[in-house]
Write a protein that holds these residues in place. Structure first.
Motif: not given
Length: 349
Positions: A80-82, A138, A161
């Motif tokens: 999710q946070s890359y 992303q 995000a």
């Protein structure tokens, strides 16, 4: 391709997954959809190898997946946070996994160049993540995930995000990319619109159980449980008992709808009718049906949402009309719909 059979996972007294079984096909874009805490991320972590289930099996092409170490599974996970390395360039971030596998330098350069071109970042290979926009970061995370050519790509809330405009662009990009590279995608999301726009099929989770697996249109138009009817998209729900082509209610009489197959007459049931299926006209125009007063009108550009207070109904009834609506708050209106446009499902809220 991927078969999940009877997976159970408990954390103390909490059962995160309860006898979950799913089958995901080769090249499919599959979404795990549900509210926070429903177990979808736990299932993703089990597939990736970061969690060990208390029971059940997971096989990939018929081979046991649970007995293999995470780094030995033909799977990539996009966080999710890359989780990009801030001190490395875009190209170095993408090449990292290949370098760890000690592939020849020319092979790494070739594959990194190809994947950066695929995600539209060929001109950004020398930049650091801090020099990129959210959407570009992303894409770097995606490039790093697919450069190793995994059989399966897992994505955990991949677009959360991003702002709304970039998110819409990246939804199209993800779908295009999946079609181009041919990898099976499994995405975890709590965003219904995201799941509906991306996935070929969706599994809806609630409290560790899979409530329904279906294609987006079938899931939206023919939910099979009260939870799915309420969770997936906006819906107007009415309680009553099943009748012949209608839901029989105490407050509103018979409401037209189509019962699901196997639903017996006289059984407790819910009728769900989507906002865009409801016709709204001046009071006194329609005999029978629902009658109420307009509470609020909200304009969203291509569509207007109208909330109508119907005496005897717990929630305001939501109506959606194309473009701007001429109706004003306080107006008395009649509401109606056709039986094929509403579904009657077993149970109650």
């Amino acid at each position: 391709m991927l078969k999940i059979d009877g997976i159970t996972r408990r954390f103390g007294d909490v059962t995160a997954l309860d006898d979950v079984s799913l089958e995901i096909g080769q090249g499919e874009f599959f979404a795990l959809l549900g509210p926070s805490g429903c177990g979808k991320t736990t299932l993703l972590r089990i597939i990736a190898g970061f969690e060990t289930p208390d029971g059940g099996t997971v096989t990939l092409d018929g081979e046991d997946l649970l007995g293999r170490q995470p780094n030995r599974r033909p799977i990539s996970l996009m966080f999710q946070s890359y989780a990009l390395f801030p001190h490395m360039t875009v190209a170095k971030n993408v090449a990292y996994g290949l370098e760890r596998e000690k592939l020849p330098r020319q092979e790494i350069k070739k594959r990194v160049g190809e994947v950066l071109e695929t995600v539209g970042l060929s001109a950004h290979g020398d930049r650091k993540p801090a020099q990129l926009s959210g959407g570009q970061r992303q894409r770097v995370a995606l490039a790093r995930s697919i450069v190793k050519r995994p059989r399966l790509l897992l994505l955990d809330e991949p677009l959360s995000a991003l702002d709304k405009k970039v998110r819409a662009d990246m939804q199209l990009e993800l779908k295009r990319l999946q079609n181009e590279v041919g990898i099976t995608f499994v995405v975890v999301t709590h965003d219904q619109e995201e799941a509906m726009s991306l996935a070929d099929r969706i599994a809806v989770f609630e409290h560790g159980h899979v409530r329904q697996v279906d294609e987006p249109v079938a899931l939206y138009e023919r939910p099979r449980t009260p939870f799915v009817a309420d969770f997936v998209g906006a819906n107007n729900l009415f309680e009553g008992t099943t009748g012949a082509g209608a839901l029989l209610t105490e407050d509103f009489g018979p409401l037209p709808g189509t019962p699901l197959d196997g639903l017996e007459e006289g059984a407790k049931a819910l009728l769900g009718v989507r906002p865009e299926k409801i016709r709204l006209v001046e009071a006194g125009t329609v005999a029978g049906g629902l009658k109420g007063a307009v509470l609020d009108v909200s304009f969203y550009g291509g569509v207007s949402h109208i909330s109508v207070d119907v005496p005897g109904h717990v929630r305001p009834v939501l109506v959606a009309v194309q473009g701007a609506s001429g109706v004003q708050p306080g107006a008395e209106v009649d509401l109606s719909w056709e039986a094929p446009d509403a579904v009657i499902i077993p149970g109650a809220r």
